[in-house]
Design an enzyme around this catalytic site. Structure first.
Site, short mmCIF file in Angstrom:
data_model
loop_
_atom_site.label_atom_id
_atom_site.label_comp_id
_atom_site.label_asym_id
_atom_site.label_seq_id
_atom_site.Cartn_x
_atom_site.Cartn_y
_atom_site.Cartn_z
N LYS B 79 9.03 -25.57 -20.16
CA LYS B 79 7.86 -26.53 -20.19
C LYS B 79 6.68 -25.88 -19.15
O LYS B 79 7.02 -25.28 -18.09
CB LYS B 79 8.38 -27.88 -19.79
N SER B 154 7.07 -36.57 -22.40
CA SER B 154 6.04 -35.59 -22.13
C SER B 154 6.56 -34.13 -22.51
O SER B 154 5.68 -33.36 -22.74
CB SER B 154 5.56 -35.44 -20.74
N SER B 178 10.96 -38.70 -20.01
CA SER B 178 10.27 -37.28 -20.81
C SER B 178 11.39 -36.29 -21.34
O SER B 178 10.61 -35.30 -21.99
CB SER B 178 9.32 -36.63 -19.66
#
Lengths: 95, 487
Positions: B79, B154, B178
């Protein structure tokens, strides 16, 4: 719950955020609905409840105050918008 | 035989060990997948081809010397919230559009040291604030199961990348759901470890008392493999815990004899879509068939977790994001007139709408005269929510329920009303507030879209959590399904 545009501008000023007029009117409605949702908390009885700051109830660890890091200023300043002789430059603050 | 891009990390590790393929071949395969498919998904912000191939060559040399570990040569994606030295780390924001990390995050360094290859950095909601990946400055990510729908957020780029077979696994972060929510919406296994289990060093901070790094994988076994390398104390993160790191993979083979599973009653109330409820109940029945006992439990304060979170998280975010001031790094506006103008315009231009809203919410609840009514109150309710979980775990080993109220929703469906978007995390947020470990595993489909089962364990209960998920995955194959367009 409602927020005036002036209240929104006041919060934005505290947060050091410049908003356009369009953003101000968009934000005021959304911020108000968020705060209204958050207001559900007020109905809960929390007398005698100790506020929780940390999920594991741990105390902050301490370490000896020793120098452990090497100087990496040049590395770090590569990301700075403006530097001179190892200093960060900003607009003149004191005339 | 399973194609390379549909295989698990464990499966790919076995191929490498048997010499069926090299790490360079694996890495080239996934880089080619990214080149062929990412235009339609927008899962990656940066693809690190040169770095990845150099790491793969090093991994192959390591194996040739007989020094390979369980992760040597396996490619994954990170990420774009994790700093990786000399690579761009944007956190999905214009603010950090040209930020090149001067150091490695602990997660990146540990996985690098274990011989993992980094394919690239994945798209995400700006500063991890979002549940749909629509707040990214770099554009929304599409769900590989249906490109008109969101992948969740997210960690939406990580989820889409793994679901579409562009990477066999990816890292993520979970502040309010997330990792688990996008895993549920894309048919993956998403693990959020206990708060403090994995170091937050080098992970761009959102809400520091909630943030935790974890994994998006195809199986619980893969999550165990990665967590074993990621977990552990770190002097640079004073909230990382010193508890010993167990062998998570070994723990998969020793599930508790007579599992007592708590099913929170209010996880199945009005907000839950009926078809999702049916699917999750069927998964619970599978655990029952395996000998587990289901017990209904009450978490009376859980409905307050969303309002609590939307005080605590924005308050911490407004403080954490004050570092973006246009002076030391990040976006700076053109021709600032004075220092205040520099701060206000740099931040006004660098942050997107959702991030500004959260900073302003946080600023408001922390401002003079409001602190007791909001922040203090929220910290007290947080204590009550945590106590609810603790009480439940006196009687049961694990809690199980849905991860999300619905399957993946359409792009744009919830952008007009932030509160509707926030309610998507209603089942996941309480777990963060209490600092517990949680996992979402695929347990069925509704109209062709994956549904996630959430499992929650007491603090440091990852071994039991992963063992239960693994046992379910031994008996079912939902976790191995891929969207047909990418199979």
């Amino acid at each position: 719950m409602s927020l005036t545009n002036d209240q929104v501008r006041g919060i934005a000023r505290l947060a050091r955020l410049r908003l356009t007029d369009e953003e101000v009117s968009e934000v005021s409605g959304k911020l108000a609905s968020i705060l209204e949702m958050v207001d559900q908390l007020q109905a809960t009885d929390t007398r005698e409840v100790v506020p929780m700051a940390h999920p594991l109830d741990a105390a902050q660890r301490l370490r000896p105050d020793e120098v452990t890091e090497a100087d990496q200023r040049d590395d770090y300043q590569r990301n700075a918008p403006q530097t001179e002789r190892g200093l960060y430059l900003v607009p003149r603050v004191v005339e | 035989m399973t194609t390379l891009h549909a295989d698990t990390l464990a499966g790919l590790a076995a191929r490498l060990a048997r010499g069926e393929c090299s790490s360079v071949e694996l890495t080239r395969h996934f880089l080619a997948r990214i080149a062929a498919h990412d235009d339609g998904l927008n899962a990656f912000i940066s693809v690190l081809e040169t770095r990845a191939l150099a790491q793969a060559e090093a991994a192959d040399r390591c194996r040739a010397r007989g020094e390979a570990g369980p992760l040597t040569g396996l490619p994954i994606a990170h990420k774009d919230i994790f700093c990786a030295r000399d690579t761009r780390t944007t956190c999905g924001s214009r603010m950090l559009e040209s930020f090149v990390a001067p150091y490695d995050a602990a997660v990146v360094a540990r996985l690098d040291a274990a011989g993992v290859v980094t394919l690239g950095k994945t798209n995400m909601d700006e500063f991890a604030m979002g549940s749909s990946n629509e707040t990214s400055y770099f554009g929304p990510v599409r769900n590989p199961w249906d490109p008109s729908r969101v992948p969740g957020g997210s960690s939406g780029g990580s989820a889409a990348a793994v679901a579409a077979g562009l990477a066999p696994a990816a890292t993520g972060t979970d502040t309010g759901g997330s990792i688990r929510q996008p895993a549920a919406l894309t048919g993956l296994t998403g693990l959020k470890p206990t708060y403090g289990r994995v170091s937050r060093w080098g992970m761009v901070a959102f809400a520091s008392s909630l943030d935790q790094a974890g994994t998006l994988t195809r199986s619980a076994e893969d999550a165990a493999l990665l967590l074993s390398a990621m977990a552990g104390a770190d002097a640079r993160d004073s909230t990382s815990v010193e508890a010993e790191v167990p062998d998570y993979r070994a723990a998969l083979e020793t599930p508790p004899e007579r599992l007592r599973i708590g099913v929170p009653r209010n996880f199945f109330d009005d907000g839950l879509e009926e078809a999702v409820a049916v699917t999750v109940r069927e998964a619970l029945a599978e655990f029952e068939r395996q000998g587990a006992e289901l017990v209904e439990v009450d978490l009376p304060n859980l409905p307050l977790s969303v309002p609590t979170y939307y005080v605590v998280a924005p308050a911490e975010a407004s403080s954490n994001l004050s570092r973006f001031d246009g002076v030391r790094f990040g976006h700076r506006c053109e021709d600032p007139q004075d220092l205040l103008d520099l701060y206000e315009r740099s931040r006004g231009e660098g942050f997107g709408a959702e991030v500004k809203r959260r900073i302003m919410t946080g600023t408001y609840v922390l401002s003079a005269g409001y602190y007791d009514a909001y922040y203090l109150k929220a910290q007290q309710v947080r204590q009550l929510i945590t106590a609810d979980f603790a009480r439940a775990f006196e009687a049961v080993d694990l809690l199980m329920g849905p991860t999300t109220p619905t399957p993946a929703f359409e792009l744009g469906a919830k952008t007009a009303d932030p509160v509707q978007m926030y309610l998507n995390d209603i089942y996941t947020i309480g777990v963060n507030l209490a600092g517990l470990p949680g996992i979402s595993i695929p347990c069925g489909e509704v109209t062709g879209l994956p549904v996630g089962l959430q499992i929650v364990a007491p603090h440091f209960g990852e071994p039991a959590l992963l063992a239960a998920a693994h046992r379910y995955q031994q008996a079912t194959d939902w976790h191995l399904r891929m969207p047909s367009a990418y199979a």
